[in-house]
Design a protein around this motif. Sequence first.
Motif, PDB file in Angstrom:
ATOM      1  N   LYS A  95       3.282  11.788  -8.416  1.00 19.99           N
ATOM      2  CA  LYS A  95       2.872  12.214  -7.076  1.00 19.99           C
ATOM      3  C   LYS A  95       3.628  11.469  -5.976  1.00 19.99           C
ATOM      4  O   LYS A  95       3.897  12.018  -4.911  1.00 19.99           O
ATOM      5  CB  LYS A  95       1.358  11.971  -6.908  1.00 19.99           C
ATOM      6  N   HIS A  96       3.956  10.211  -6.234  1.00 14.75           N
ATOM      7  CA  HIS A  96       4.535   9.284  -5.263  1.00 14.75           C
ATOM      8  C   HIS A  96       3.451   8.807  -4.290  1.00 14.75           C
ATOM      9  O   HIS A  96       2.930   9.599  -3.501  1.00 14.75           O
ATOM     10  CB  HIS A  96       5.702   9.888  -4.475  1.00 14.75           C
ATOM     11  N   ASN A  97       3.158   7.516  -4.357  1.00 16.78           N
ATOM     12  CA  ASN A  97       2.142   6.957  -3.471  1.00 16.78           C
ATOM     13  C   ASN A  97       2.657   6.848  -2.044  1.00 16.78           C
ATOM     14  O   ASN A  97       3.818   6.497  -1.813  1.00 16.78           O
ATOM     15  CB  ASN A  97       1.708   5.573  -3.947  1.00 16.78           C
ATOM     16  N   ASN A  98       1.792   7.146  -1.104  1.00 13.70           N
ATOM     17  CA  ASN A  98       2.168   6.958   0.296  1.00 13.70           C
ATOM     18  C   ASN A  98       1.834   5.527   0.730  1.00 13.70           C
ATOM     19  O   ASN A  98       1.262   4.729  -0.023  1.00 13.70           O
ATOM     20  CB  ASN A  98       1.498   8.005   1.198  1.00 13.70           C
ATOM     21  N   LEU A 104      -0.539   2.470  -0.997  1.00 15.15           N
ATOM     22  CA  LEU A 104       0.052   1.194  -1.397  1.00 15.15           C
ATOM     23  C   LEU A 104      -0.592   0.031  -0.658  1.00 15.15           C
ATOM     24  O   LEU A 104      -0.818  -1.048  -1.227  1.00 15.15           O
ATOM     25  CB  LEU A 104       1.559   1.210  -1.149  1.00 15.15           C
ATOM     26  N   ALA A 105      -0.903   0.231   0.619  1.00 16.44           N
ATOM     27  CA  ALA A 105      -1.561  -0.824   1.389  1.00 16.44           C
ATOM     28  C   ALA A 105      -2.957  -1.105   0.846  1.00 16.44           C
ATOM     29  O   ALA A 105      -3.393  -2.270   0.776  1.00 16.44           O
ATOM     30  CB  ALA A 105      -1.632  -0.429   2.857  1.00 16.44           C
ATOM     31  N   ALA A 106      -3.671  -0.056   0.443  1.00 14.43           N
ATOM     32  CA  ALA A 106      -5.009  -0.240  -0.124  1.00 14.43           C
ATOM     33  C   ALA A 106      -4.931  -1.009  -1.443  1.00 14.43           C
ATOM     34  O   ALA A 106      -5.710  -1.946  -1.687  1.00 14.43           O
ATOM     35  CB  ALA A 106      -5.679   1.115  -0.340  1.00 14.43           C
ATOM     36  N   PHE A 107      -3.992  -0.621  -2.307  1.00 17.84           N
ATOM     37  CA  PHE A 107      -3.808  -1.350  -3.562  1.00 17.84           C
ATOM     38  C   PHE A 107      -3.477  -2.822  -3.278  1.00 17.84           C
ATOM     39  O   PHE A 107      -4.007  -3.738  -3.926  1.00 17.84           O
ATOM     40  CB  PHE A 107      -2.659  -0.748  -4.383  1.00 17.84           C
ATOM     41  N   THR A 108      -2.591  -3.039  -2.309  1.00 17.52           N
ATOM     42  CA  THR A 108      -2.159  -4.397  -1.971  1.00 17.52           C
ATOM     43  C   THR A 108      -3.316  -5.234  -1.447  1.00 17.52           C
ATOM     44  O   THR A 108      -3.463  -6.411  -1.810  1.00 17.52           O
ATOM     45  CB  THR A 108      -1.039  -4.342  -0.924  1.00 17.52           C
ATOM     46  N   PHE A 121       2.853   1.741  -9.845  1.00 16.44           N
ATOM     47  CA  PHE A 121       2.763   1.187  -8.494  1.00 16.44           C
ATOM     48  C   PHE A 121       2.509  -0.316  -8.505  1.00 16.44           C
ATOM     49  O   PHE A 121       2.733  -1.004  -7.501  1.00 16.44           O
ATOM     50  CB  PHE A 121       1.705   1.909  -7.654  1.00 16.44           C
ATOM     51  N   VAL A 122       2.064  -0.860  -9.630  1.00 23.48           N
ATOM     52  CA  VAL A 122       1.869  -2.310  -9.723  1.00 23.48           C
ATOM     53  C   VAL A 122       3.202  -3.028  -9.567  1.00 23.48           C
ATOM     54  O   VAL A 122       3.275  -4.109  -8.972  1.00 23.48           O
ATOM     55  CB  VAL A 122       1.181  -2.688 -11.049  1.00 23.48           C
ATOM     56  N   ASN A 123       4.281  -2.441 -10.092  1.00 23.74           N
ATOM     57  CA  ASN A 123       5.599  -3.045  -9.931  1.00 23.74           C
ATOM     58  C   ASN A 123       6.001  -3.162  -8.468  1.00 23.74           C
ATOM     59  O   ASN A 123       6.766  -4.056  -8.093  1.00 23.74           O
ATOM     60  CB  ASN A 123       6.659  -2.228 -10.679  1.00 23.74           C
ATOM     61  N   THR A 124       5.495  -2.255  -7.650  1.00 16.63           N
ATOM     62  CA  THR A 124       5.806  -2.291  -6.217  1.00 16.63           C
ATOM     63  C   THR A 124       4.965  -3.327  -5.498  1.00 16.63           C
ATOM     64  O   THR A 124       5.489  -4.176  -4.760  1.00 16.63           O
ATOM     65  CB  THR A 124       5.583  -0.911  -5.587  1.00 16.63           C
ATOM     66  N   ALA A 174      -3.015   7.530 -17.719  1.00 17.82           N
ATOM     67  CA  ALA A 174      -2.851   8.836 -17.071  1.00 17.82           C
ATOM     68  C   ALA A 174      -2.846   8.693 -15.549  1.00 17.82           C
ATOM     69  O   ALA A 174      -2.058   9.343 -14.848  1.00 17.82           O
ATOM     70  CB  ALA A 174      -3.972   9.777 -17.507  1.00 17.82           C
ATOM     71  N   PHE A 175      -3.695   7.824 -15.041  1.00 18.02           N
ATOM     72  CA  PHE A 175      -3.785   7.602 -13.589  1.00 18.02           C
ATOM     73  C   PHE A 175      -2.480   7.009 -13.070  1.00 18.02           C
ATOM     74  O   PHE A 175      -1.941   7.457 -12.052  1.00 18.02           O
ATOM     75  CB  PHE A 175      -4.964   6.681 -13.296  1.00 18.02           C
ATOM     76  N   TRP A 176      -1.978   6.007 -13.749  1.00 16.59           N
ATOM     77  CA  TRP A 176      -0.713   5.408 -13.324  1.00 16.59           C
ATOM     78  C   TRP A 176       0.410   6.431 -13.356  1.00 16.59           C
ATOM     79  O   TRP A 176       1.229   6.494 -12.424  1.00 16.59           O
ATOM     80  CB  TRP A 176      -0.362   4.234 -14.246  1.00 16.59           C
ATOM     81  N   LEU A 177       0.463   7.239 -14.401  1.00 21.31           N
ATOM     82  CA  LEU A 177       1.541   8.220 -14.514  1.00 21.31           C
ATOM     83  C   LEU A 177       1.412   9.309 -13.451  1.00 21.31           C
ATOM     84  O   LEU A 177       2.415   9.736 -12.863  1.00 21.31           O
ATOM     85  CB  LEU A 177       1.530   8.844 -15.907  1.00 21.31           C
ATOM     86  N   ALA A 178       0.190   9.737 -13.176  1.00 18.50           N
ATOM     87  CA  ALA A 178      -0.017  10.752 -12.139  1.00 18.50           C
ATOM     88  C   ALA A 178       0.436  10.245 -10.779  1.00 18.50           C
ATOM     89  O   ALA A 178       1.038  10.986  -9.990  1.00 18.50           O
ATOM     90  CB  ALA A 178      -1.485  11.158 -12.096  1.00 18.50           C
ATOM     91  N   ASN A 179       0.164   8.973 -10.490  1.00 19.56           N
ATOM     92  CA  ASN A 179       0.600   8.404  -9.226  1.00 19.56           C
ATOM     93  C   ASN A 179       2.114   8.270  -9.159  1.00 19.56           C
ATOM     94  O   ASN A 179       2.713   8.419  -8.086  1.00 19.56           O
ATOM     95  CB  ASN A 179      -0.063   7.038  -9.007  1.00 19.56           C
ATOM     96  N   ARG A 180       2.727   8.018 -10.295  1.00 16.11           N
ATOM     97  CA  ARG A 180       4.191   7.942 -10.334  1.00 16.11           C
ATOM     98  C   ARG A 180       4.799   9.310 -10.021  1.00 16.11           C
ATOM     99  O   ARG A 180       5.765   9.410  -9.257  1.00 16.11           O
ATOM    100  CB  ARG A 180       4.642   7.464 -11.719  1.00 16.11           C
TER     101      ARG A 180
END
Length: 355
Positions: free
Chosen positions: A63-66, A70-74, A191-194, A55-61
Amino acid sequence: MAVVDSEFGEWPLKRLMTEVVGTGTKSAEDMSREQAMEAMRRILAGEPDHTTLGAFWLANRWKHNNAEELAAFTDVMAEHVEYAEPEVDPVDCGANYDGKGKTAVLGVGAGVVAAAAGTPVVVHSGDRVPTQKQDAYKHVLDELGVRTELEPDESADMVDDTGFGFYYQPNFNPTIHALWERRDNMGVRTFVNTIETIANPAKASTHLGSFYHLAFAKKMVNTFEASEHHDLHRVVMFQGMEGYDDIRPGYTKVAEWTDGEFDDFEIETAEYGMDFEYDDLGVDEADVAGDSARITEAVLTGEREDRFADAVAVNAALRIYAREDADSIQEGLEMARDAIDSGAAADVLEDLRAF
């Protein structure tokens, strides 16, 4: 009052869903850097319930991550990456890991030609990565008889020995690889694909990538700028085929960022010898890796001088230009063609096979 988890913090994914990212298409908010980092730490530790994670991954998809998210995930991903720097400073090529399914994978040939021209190149991928699970760098190299399941130090040695190196995701980025099953069950990209494409396992100072729309290139540049891990000098991105780092024939945009300065410009690939259509680079969809490998070898050895040879040369030119080993794409193209005509590109291929 929020409950603080002594290991992670006060923002489990379920709370982020109900209070921040999952509240709806109009009311969803962006996460702070701290929230995004905590979410990623929980994900990599395998802490979230599988339903909540999906659900979290889909919600971020939706919403579109800023760029900050993305930098925090990275940056959290980078804490788990096993980096191995070669002595040379290569161009980092991070194409979509889930591969291509219709057109030839040109990046191996382009990278080898660039290496033969004096521009070291690093490529990286996994093996049938979700969601497409199609052919990527690894599979073309396998078909060419080049070792791919290397440890990171071996990958760095490959770069120094041949000018071209492959880094294998399960070995340099095992925590992301461990998410394979969960990502496969999603059925859509996350967002993992990114972020996996910008792991930069060789710590290169130049990144080359692709985009569908210029806005994505700007977002990726902003991601690099917001990252506390990355310290890049230069980013070059262009409109690619199937989301891969093979430049699209015809009218296309190129974006470049150098030490904080962003610019973009338009090119017609016909001006550089790519005077044909997208479909002209199509291959057997049942054997993309095999066809791509056969095309690659024929181009590198000079046996093919057709549209595929033109496309490989132009893509090599972009890599040479990205590293600033040429002042223009045209100059890079001349260097690429010389590397093929002289036999230097074929020699690099043989060096890779012997590694």
